[in-house]
Design a protein around this motif. Structure first.
Motif, short mmCIF file in Angstrom:
data_model
loop_
_atom_site.label_atom_id
_atom_site.label_comp_id
_atom_site.label_asym_id
_atom_site.label_seq_id
_atom_site.Cartn_x
_atom_site.Cartn_y
_atom_site.Cartn_z
N GLY A 78 75.11 33.76 64.59
CA GLY A 78 73.84 33.18 64.13
C GLY A 78 72.71 34.16 64.39
N SER A 79 71.57 34.00 63.70
CA SER A 79 70.46 34.91 64.02
C SER A 79 69.93 34.61 65.42
N ASP A 80 70.26 33.44 65.93
CA ASP A 80 69.84 33.13 67.30
C ASP A 80 70.37 34.16 68.30
N TYR A 105 59.21 29.00 64.32
CA TYR A 105 60.56 28.63 64.75
C TYR A 105 60.63 28.50 66.27
N TYR A 108 62.20 31.25 69.32
CA TYR A 108 61.52 32.38 69.96
C TYR A 108 61.05 31.96 71.35
N CYS A 149 57.63 35.12 60.92
CA CYS A 149 58.66 34.38 60.21
C CYS A 149 58.13 34.14 58.80
N ASN A 153 58.95 28.83 59.04
CA ASN A 153 59.42 27.49 59.40
C ASN A 153 58.48 26.97 60.49
N ASP A 178 61.51 37.40 60.57
CA ASP A 178 62.60 36.45 60.39
C ASP A 178 62.58 35.95 58.95
N ALA A 180 64.92 34.02 57.37
CA ALA A 180 65.99 33.03 57.20
C ALA A 180 65.95 32.35 55.84
N TYR A 181 64.76 32.23 55.26
CA TYR A 181 64.60 31.48 54.00
C TYR A 181 64.29 32.38 52.81
N THR A 205 70.10 35.27 57.63
CA THR A 205 71.17 34.39 58.10
C THR A 205 71.99 33.89 56.92
N SER A 207 73.10 30.87 57.21
CA SER A 207 73.05 29.44 57.51
C SER A 207 72.32 28.60 56.48
N LYS A 208 71.50 29.21 55.64
CA LYS A 208 70.67 28.40 54.75
C LYS A 208 71.17 28.55 53.30
N ARG A 216 78.27 30.23 61.71
CA ARG A 216 77.43 31.00 62.62
C ARG A 216 77.46 32.49 62.28
N LEU A 217 76.68 32.88 61.32
CA LEU A 217 76.56 34.30 61.04
C LEU A 217 75.13 34.69 60.70
N GLY A 218 74.56 35.51 61.57
CA GLY A 218 73.21 36.00 61.37
C GLY A 218 73.21 37.51 61.26
C1 LIG Z 1 67.43 28.18 60.45
C2 LIG Z 1 66.70 29.36 60.96
C3 LIG Z 1 67.37 30.46 61.46
C4 LIG Z 1 68.87 30.49 61.42
O1 LIG Z 1 69.45 30.61 62.61
P1 LIG Z 1 71.03 30.80 62.69
O2 LIG Z 1 71.21 30.99 64.15
O3 LIG Z 1 71.36 32.02 61.89
O4 LIG Z 1 71.66 29.58 62.13
C5 LIG Z 1 66.67 31.55 61.89
N1 LIG Z 1 65.33 31.56 61.84
C6 LIG Z 1 64.64 30.53 61.35
C7 LIG Z 1 63.17 30.60 61.26
C8 LIG Z 1 65.30 29.38 60.92
O5 LIG Z 1 64.59 28.34 60.47
#
Ligand SMILES: *Cc1c(COP(=O)(O)O)cnc(C)c1O
Length: 344
Positions: A78-80, A105, A108, A149, A153, A178, A180-181, A205, A207-208, A216-218
């Motif tokens: 994940g990007s986490d 987000y 952080y 970001c 988000n 970031d 993600a979107y 990521t 994930s979206k 789980r892949l970032g």
């Molecule tokens: C959903 C999201 C992520 C995704 O995180 P993952 O760990 O890759 O699922 C990352 N940054 C933001 C701002 C998000 O909303």
């Protein structure tokens, strides 16, 4: 603007001097052979071997999609994971600090607390835009990393390529963008800038838009120096074999059509919601969700829950008072949301 030597100076000394764990299969590259090196079980079930710690097959496919070189990509759980690694590589606990835009987000802040690194919030304007010069004045001597970001988000807006560039150029530390979107956005990714700015790290990521949150892949996209450090600090087997194989397989499905449908639904749901008397405002979104201001957000949140529709309550978040963040779902799911609100 920073050069690579200055980037090195931003890295914690314990990380600079680190010798990474060498995995059993680091020295031998072939697929065939009798593997008696890693204390694995010899009984084949598809998963008895350790995964590729370098994720080479997956990276090859992803750099093709992203149009970048192999030494510019890091894959995380994940990007986490990438966010956490950035703290661990650049920020000395109890001494350095980071800056994040706000609202943004939540990870952080969680990561900053876990790593005992102070985070200061730079508040976005009422419409969630910002002035890069103001942000550059806000950072301090101890600020190692700025988290941006875009699309953001929970607000959904992009921050603007030129403004982000001004931050990257003016800041003497690491800028994380970031994205993600980004797949839902009309504004292009900033990934083309990673060869120009050594202090830029882009997070993306699967994930979206790629519909693989469960795997789980970032991705972190940056320069060789930073990518190498991230790869050294990560757990050797951070992406398990099942995820590596399944992601590779699922990447064969193109996402364009689904992304287009979500963008169309985003437009339709926004227009329909605006017709409701208790909806005050919908913030323009470049993501797969919309931030909606209600006259009494908590009330509609509770009513939706009663009908089995769960949205994200952001009504107590600074800058988002009385707002709910609503993910765009399938057409029938969005219809159910609209019907539930119309009934009220
Ligand atoms: C959903 C999201 C992520 C995704 O995180 P993952 O760990 O890759 O699922 C990352 N940054 C933001 C701002 C998000 O909303």
């Amino acid at each position: 603007m920073l050069n690579i030597d200055q980037i090195k100076q931003l890295i914690r000394t314990n990380i600079l001097s680190l010798t990474p764990y060498s995995t059993a299969r680091d020295e031998y590259k072939g697929d065939l052979g009798i593997f008696l090196d890693a204390n694995e079980s010899p009984y084949q079930n598809g998963y008895n071997r350790y995964p590729d710690p370098r994720q080479e097959a997956l990276k090859k496919r992803l750099i093709e999609i992203k149009g970048i070189e192999i030494d510019r990509i890091f894959l995380g759980n994940g990007s986490d994971e990438a966010i956490d690694l950035i703290f661990r590589i650049f920020c000395n606990p109890g001494r350095d600090e980071v800056v994040s835009i706000s609202p943004s987000y939540g990870m952080y802040e969680v990561c900053s607390k876990i790593n005992d690194v102070q985070l200061r919030f730079f508040e976005l304007d009422e419409d969630f835009s910002f002035d890069p010069q103001q942000l550059l004045r806000f950072v301090s001597q101890n600020t190692k990393v700025i988290f941006l970001c875009s699309p953001n988000n929970p607000s959904g807006n992009t921050l603007g390529r030129d403004k982000i560039k001004a931050v990257i150029e003016g800041f003497k530390g690491i800028v994380v963008v970031d994205e993600a979107y980004v797949d839902f956005s009309d504004e292009p990714s900033l990934v083309d800038l990673i060869s120009q700015y050594p202090n830029l790290i882009i997070l993306q990521t699967l994930s979206k838009a790629y519909a693989m949150a469960g795997l789980r892949l970032g991705l972190a996209l940056s320069n060789r120096e930073i990518i190498q450090r991230m790869s050294m600090v990560k757990y050797p087997y951070n992406i398990n074999s099942a995820s590596q194989a399944l992601v590779l397989d699922l990447l064969r499905d193109p996402i364009d059509e689904k992304v287009e449908l979500i963008k169309k639904e985003r437009q339709r749901v926004s227009a329909e919601l605006l017709k409701l008397p208790f909806v005050i405002k919908i913030y323009p979104s470049q993501a797969n969700f919309i931030l909606v201001k209600f006259d009494q957000a908590q009330k509609y949140y509770d009513l939706l829950i009663q009908k089995g529709i769960i949205v994200r309550n952001r009504s107590h978040v600074k800058g988002c008072f009385n707002c709910l963040r609503i993910t765009i779902g399938l057409k029938e799911e969005n219809d159910a949301l609209l019907a539930a609100l119309r009934e009220i």
